[in-house]
Design a protein around this motif. Structure first.
Motif, short mmCIF file in Angstrom:
data_model
loop_
_atom_site.label_atom_id
_atom_site.label_comp_id
_atom_site.label_asym_id
_atom_site.label_seq_id
_atom_site.Cartn_x
_atom_site.Cartn_y
_atom_site.Cartn_z
N LYS A 106 0.83 -1.21 0.00
CA LYS A 106 0.00 0.00 0.00
C LYS A 106 0.87 1.25 0.00
O LYS A 106 0.52 2.25 -0.65
CB LYS A 106 -0.92 -0.02 1.23
CG LYS A 106 -1.98 1.07 1.22
CD LYS A 106 -2.98 0.84 2.32
CE LYS A 106 -4.02 1.96 2.34
NZ LYS A 106 -4.81 2.01 1.10
N TYR A 107 1.98 1.24 0.72
CA TYR A 107 2.89 2.39 0.77
C TYR A 107 3.44 2.69 -0.62
O TYR A 107 3.46 3.85 -1.06
CB TYR A 107 4.03 2.09 1.74
CG TYR A 107 4.97 3.26 1.98
CD1 TYR A 107 4.68 4.21 2.95
CD2 TYR A 107 6.14 3.40 1.24
CE1 TYR A 107 5.54 5.29 3.19
CE2 TYR A 107 7.00 4.47 1.46
CZ TYR A 107 6.69 5.41 2.44
OH TYR A 107 7.54 6.47 2.66
N LEU A 108 3.88 1.66 -1.32
CA LEU A 108 4.43 1.86 -2.64
C LEU A 108 3.37 2.37 -3.62
O LEU A 108 3.64 3.25 -4.45
CB LEU A 108 5.03 0.55 -3.17
CG LEU A 108 6.42 0.72 -3.80
CD1 LEU A 108 7.44 1.02 -2.72
CD2 LEU A 108 6.82 -0.52 -4.58
N GLN A 109 2.17 1.83 -3.50
CA GLN A 109 1.11 2.18 -4.44
C GLN A 109 0.53 3.57 -4.15
O GLN A 109 0.36 4.38 -5.07
CB GLN A 109 -0.01 1.13 -4.37
CG GLN A 109 -0.96 1.15 -5.55
CD GLN A 109 -1.86 -0.08 -5.57
OE1 GLN A 109 -1.56 -1.09 -4.94
NE2 GLN A 109 -2.95 0.00 -6.30
N ASP A 110 0.25 3.86 -2.88
CA ASP A 110 -0.45 5.11 -2.54
C ASP A 110 0.50 6.28 -2.30
O ASP A 110 0.17 7.42 -2.64
CB ASP A 110 -1.31 4.91 -1.30
CG ASP A 110 -2.47 3.95 -1.55
OD1 ASP A 110 -2.66 3.54 -2.70
OD2 ASP A 110 -3.17 3.61 -0.58
N VAL A 111 1.66 6.02 -1.71
CA VAL A 111 2.59 7.10 -1.36
C VAL A 111 3.61 7.35 -2.45
O VAL A 111 3.89 8.50 -2.82
CB VAL A 111 3.30 6.80 -0.02
CG1 VAL A 111 4.30 7.92 0.32
CG2 VAL A 111 2.29 6.64 1.10
N LEU A 112 4.17 6.27 -2.99
CA LEU A 112 5.24 6.42 -3.98
C LEU A 112 4.74 6.27 -5.42
O LEU A 112 5.54 6.32 -6.35
CB LEU A 112 6.35 5.40 -3.69
CG LEU A 112 6.99 5.52 -2.30
CD1 LEU A 112 8.12 4.52 -2.13
CD2 LEU A 112 7.50 6.94 -2.05
N GLY A 113 3.44 6.05 -5.59
CA GLY A 113 2.84 6.10 -6.92
C GLY A 113 3.16 4.95 -7.84
O GLY A 113 3.17 5.11 -9.06
N SER A 114 3.40 3.76 -7.30
CA SER A 114 3.70 2.61 -8.15
C SER A 114 2.41 1.96 -8.64
O SER A 114 1.31 2.26 -8.17
CB SER A 114 4.52 1.59 -7.37
OG SER A 114 3.70 0.85 -6.49
N SER A 115 2.56 1.03 -9.59
CA SER A 115 1.44 0.23 -10.05
C SER A 115 1.15 -0.87 -9.04
O SER A 115 1.97 -1.17 -8.15
CB SER A 115 1.76 -0.40 -11.41
OG SER A 115 2.84 -1.31 -11.28
N GLU A 116 -0.02 -1.53 -9.16
CA GLU A 116 -0.35 -2.65 -8.28
C GLU A 116 0.66 -3.78 -8.47
O GLU A 116 1.04 -4.46 -7.52
CB GLU A 116 -1.76 -3.15 -8.56
CG GLU A 116 -2.17 -4.33 -7.66
CD GLU A 116 -3.52 -4.91 -8.02
OE1 GLU A 116 -3.88 -5.95 -7.44
OE2 GLU A 116 -4.21 -4.34 -8.88
N GLU A 117 1.08 -3.97 -9.71
CA GLU A 117 2.06 -5.02 -10.01
C GLU A 117 3.37 -4.77 -9.30
O GLU A 117 3.93 -5.65 -8.65
CB GLU A 117 2.26 -5.06 -11.53
CG GLU A 117 3.27 -6.08 -12.02
CD GLU A 117 3.43 -6.04 -13.53
OE1 GLU A 117 4.53 -6.31 -14.02
OE2 GLU A 117 2.44 -5.71 -14.21
N LEU A 118 3.89 -3.53 -9.40
CA LEU A 118 5.16 -3.19 -8.75
C LEU A 118 5.03 -3.20 -7.23
O LEU A 118 6.00 -3.45 -6.52
CB LEU A 118 5.64 -1.82 -9.23
CG LEU A 118 7.06 -1.40 -8.81
CD1 LEU A 118 8.09 -2.38 -9.35
CD2 LEU A 118 7.36 0.02 -9.31
N ALA A 119 3.82 -2.96 -6.73
CA ALA A 119 3.60 -2.91 -5.28
C ALA A 119 3.81 -4.26 -4.61
O ALA A 119 3.97 -4.33 -3.39
CB ALA A 119 2.20 -2.38 -4.97
#
Length: 399
Positions: free
Chosen positions: A230-243
């Motif tokens: 969730k941090y990667l997706q919501d804060v750092l703007g990654s895709s669900e795949e990269l998350a």
């Protein structure tokens, strides 16, 4: 107990740790997908995440009483299939109450599973007369890598949770059922020192430093498990795949750390290794907190894995040696603080993230894991009996 039975018991227990690593990774790395499937709000998500360790802690306490009657092998034989089926149930429903029931059953089963697995590990280490606990937890890390990789595949191909989970459960369920035939506990107790005795009881005052270490380590671990995607997706703007990548990277370095941790303890001592791990984990949290983008965040979670990898397994092993006459009870009680860490860590990060910022929330587990430096002496002090007489010469007990 024959050497052949010991080897079979060690191998089957390693498989059990591996399967649990796969199962847990498949759950925690798909938290965003679970949240979306069941319509769980950001405010309600910490409640769901907290319910699992609460129920697991209750189950661990009950397990202490159950194993006194039937032994940890019997508990593990039934708990692990139940965990797998509970994972599958998470992917079946669509209503909020169904998610609550499935995750609740998962938590109850995991508490019994974690306690009984580590009881058997400590017991087998005693029977071997040398350090093997680290290998069991390395198997768990390897399973986590496999599980996170499978989760990435599911996210990449936009598979439903049920479609992602079903083939895994179909393969692993018969594996654990067959492997459970060879679960074995060490037969002989270690040589006790004067004043000790079998069944002498577990003094909480002596166990407390290890409980604190376990709590702080699992606050850090739960932050990665429950919030990295969730941090990667919501804060750092990654895709669900990269998350799904941070947990996988975390498990890779956890595996590497456990692969060399035994060597480090033998050469430098447990205190040095635990302190170094705590400092390295704190550095990882600091990197995550200030990351400008997704790949820097992944790097921070990667460093975290290397730092935290040596702490938890050694804590279980040290508890077994601190109370050689009541190692099952000591492990069961210490295991509760595994879930205390999860219980505190998951909602704490979520609450701070909502009220303040998720970047700032990462500083809290950073500070707590640094406190472990103070308590690291419990792994080498006379009171903890670390390096006691039941080990073979030049062998150090690590987990």
């Amino acid at each position: 107990m024959t050497d052949a039975r010991l080897r079979r018991g060690r191998g089957s227990l390693a498989v059990s740790f591996f399967v649990q690593g796969v199962t847990f990774a498949l759950l925690v790395t798909r938290i965003p997908a679970i949240q979306e499937r069941y319509g769980i709000s950001d405010a309600l998500l910490p409640v769901f995440l907290a319910a699992v360790p609460i129920l697991a802690g209750v189950s661990s306490v009950v397990t202490e009483r159950v194993v006194a009657r039937v032994g940890p092998a019997v508990v593990l034989r039934w708990a692990q299939p139940f965990v797998l089926l509970s994972l599958l149930a998470v992917g079946v429903g669509s209503e909020l109450w169904q998610a609550a029931v499935a995750l609740g059953l998962f938590g109850l089963a995991v508490g019994a599973l974690d306690a009984s697995m580590n009881m058997l590990g400590v017991s087998l280490q005693r029977a071997y007369g040398r350090s093997i606990m680290l290998g069991f937890h390395a198997s768990y890390s390897l399973g986590g890598i496999v599980g996170a990789s499978l989760a990435w595949v599911g996210a990449h191909w936009h598979l439903s949770l049920f479609v992602s989970y079903l083939p895994v459960v179909a393969v692993l369920l018969p594996v654990v059922l067959v492997g459970s035939r060879w679960y074995a506990a060490g037969g002989d107790r270690p040589v006790l020192e004067a004043g000790e005795g079998k069944g002498s009881g577990v003094a909480f005052a002596l166990l407390l430093p290890l409980c604190l270490v376990m709590t702080f380590a699992y606050i850090g671990d739960s932050t990665v498990s429950n919030w990295s995607a969730k941090y990667l997706q919501d804060v750092l703007g990654s895709s669900e795949e990269l998350a799904t990548v941070p947990y996988n990277a975390y498990m890779v370095t956890t595996l590497l750390g456990r692969a060399v941790g035994d060597f480090g303890v033998r050469r430098l001592g447990a205190v040095v290794v635990v302190r170094a791990g705590a400092v390295l984990a704190a550095v990882g949290f600091a990197v995550v907190a200030v990351s400008p983008g997704a790949w820097a965040g992944i790097a921070g979670f990667t460093v975290l894995g290397l730092g935290l990898s040596v702490i938890v397994p050694q804590t279980f092993a040290a508890a077994g040696r601190l109370f050689p006459g009541d190692s099952d009870a000591a492990v069961a009680r210490l295991n509760v603080f595994n879930y205390v860490g999860f219980l505190v860590g998951s909602p704490l990060v979520g609450a701070l993230g909502d009220a303040w910022s998720y970047r700032g929330a990462m500083l809290v587990p950073m500070v707590l894991v640094l406190v472990t430096v103070v308590y690291a002496t419990s792994f080498g002090s006379r009171a903890a009996r670390y390096g006691g007489g039941h080990e073979r010469p030049r062998t150090v007990d690590v987990g």
